[in-house]
Design an enzyme around this catalytic site. Structure first.
Site, short mmCIF file in Angstrom:
data_model
loop_
_atom_site.label_atom_id
_atom_site.label_comp_id
_atom_site.label_asym_id
_atom_site.label_seq_id
_atom_site.Cartn_x
_atom_site.Cartn_y
_atom_site.Cartn_z
CG PHE A 148 5.93 -2.68 9.44
CD1 PHE A 148 6.86 -3.37 10.18
CD2 PHE A 148 4.73 -3.30 9.14
CE1 PHE A 148 6.61 -4.67 10.62
CE2 PHE A 148 4.46 -4.59 9.58
CZ PHE A 148 5.41 -5.27 10.33
CG ASP A 233 2.52 -2.00 1.93
OD1 ASP A 233 1.33 -2.32 2.13
OD2 ASP A 233 3.46 -2.44 2.61
CE LYS A 262 -1.78 -5.38 8.41
NZ LYS A 262 -1.50 -6.61 9.15
#
Length: 407
Positions: A148, A233, A262
């Site tokens: 994801f 990531d 984030k």
């Protein structure tokens, strides 16, 4: 079973208005949050909840951390946006601090995590053509099954989650998928057109899936030997969440490229970045990539404060210690309503026994007891509290899970 939650009229009205006027691209739990402080939030009715999701790790430092708020408030009164058409007095400071934290030379600032991933893909392709010498328009990127990385059309094109992928094609070519955790499969997939390997060191949306020890070291060795970029990531896993600054640190591995987001925005605003050495990021030339808001002074001021907080190691140590504390309690549930627990620092995936309900049903029952978690992939709930949470608060949350599972 716990009785269904009865909603206050004001809560129902707010949820109804949102349902009428906001596109239904999410399926939120039935709670309307109005305030937050530390690891706790309060809804419009005045009920408090312990936040064990932390906005998917965007709130690693909790709601309204005073040091981050102070940095934002100071900058708000000075300058918020210039675009990159001009220099601003905050971006260079932020980039230098973040590059040092990562042990790299250069930062390319963006806004969202998906933008960082898209940027990383563009950088990998440009590097493949301009440095490695791949034939134009043939560069490929190896990705992992179960990944994801975001929801842009490029990214969902190499997802194997039908909910993310179906009905959004046609998709961009140039991606090769191999099983997550299988370094040999990565090596077998590499050919003369391979520019990069893009993986999450720990797969978050898949349910906090942690590869076997040695996987990341093997990926690093293989990519170095074949002259292929290793892009990590770390948007969810990085910046203290797993008890280290980065999940790659768990194996002493340094990728060629970090993708960050984030928590980099401190829960204040979206901030993301691609961080690498100059021989990689230097392939991007003026005018080839950009963002109106990327690197804005407000984001840079907040990002600098976040990096300063991480540089002490305090949050990494808290995540490691509290994660051990949480793991010792969660594993006791295996065979008693839970089929598996995976945990790294303060990041856990808990697989619920179907006999006890779905992950969504367990999340709704915990909501009724004042604990916020979120389900994923049917039977899994994720636990990722702010790193400022206390051990006693974790204990209370675990007790609520015990009660829910015993219903």
């Amino acid at each position: 079973m716990t009785a269904p939650q009865v909603l206050d009229a004001s809560t129902s009205a707010i949820i109804a208005a949102e349902a009428e006027h906001v596109a239904h691209n999410y399926h939120p739990l039935p709670v309307v949050i109005a305030r937050g402080e530390g690891a706790w939030v309060t809804d419009v009715e005045g009920k408090r909840y312990l936040d064990l999701l932390a906005a998917y790790s965007a709130l690693n430092f909790g709601h309204g951390h005073p040091a981050i708020l102070a940095a934002a408030q100071e900058q708000l009164g000075r300058l918020t946006l210039t675009s990159r058409a001009y220099h601003n007095d905050q971006l260079g400071v932020f980039a230098a601090a973040l590059a040092e934290l990562c042990g790299k030379d250069v930062v390319l600032p963006m806004n969202t995590g998906a933008e960082a991933v898209e940027t990383g893909i563009k950088v990998a392709r440009a590097w493949g053509y301009r440095v490695k010498g791949i034939t134009p328009d043939r560069a490929t990127v190896i990705v992992a099954g179960g990944n994801f990385h975001g929801r842009t059309t490029t990214i969902v094109g190499f997802s194997d989650d039908p909910q993310a992928r179906d009905d959004f094609g046609p998709y961009a070519p140039g991606f090769v998928t191999v099983p997550f955790g299988d370094a040999a499969a990565i090596e077998a997939a590499i050919d003369e057109n391979t520019a990069a390997v893009l993986i999450e060191p720990i797969q978050g949306e898949a349910g906090v899936v942690i590869p076997a020890d040695g996987y990341l070291r093997a990926v690093r060795e293989i990519t170095e030997r074949h002259n292929v970029l290793f892009i990590a990531d770390e948007i969810q896993s990085g910046l203290g969440r797993v008890g280290e600054t980065f999940a790659c640190d768990r194996e002493g591995v340094v990728p060629d490229v970090y993708l960050l987001g984030k928590a980099l925005g401190g829960g204040i605003l979206p901030v993301s970045a691609v961080v690498a050495n100059r021989d990689v990021l230097g392939v991007i030339r003026p005018g080839e990539h950009g963002s109106t808001f990327g690197g804005n002074p407000l984001a840079a001021a907040v990002g600098t404060r976040v990096v300063e907080m991480l540089s002490t190691g305090e949050f990494q140590r808290r995540a490691a210690a509290l994660g051990e504390h949480l793991e010792a309690k969660l594993v006791e549930f295996i065979g008693h309503g839970v089929t598996a627990v995976r945990i790294a620092g303060l990041w856990a995936g808990v697989d619920i026994d179907p006999a006890k309900g779905t992950g969504r049903e367990i999340a709704e029952r915990l909501l009724g007891r004042g604990v916020l978690v979120k389900d994923t992939h049917g039977q899994t709930i994720r636990i990722a509290p702010p790193l400022v949470i206390r051990a006693t608060e974790l204990d209370w949350a675990v007790e609520q899970l015990k009660l829910v599972l015993s219903d």
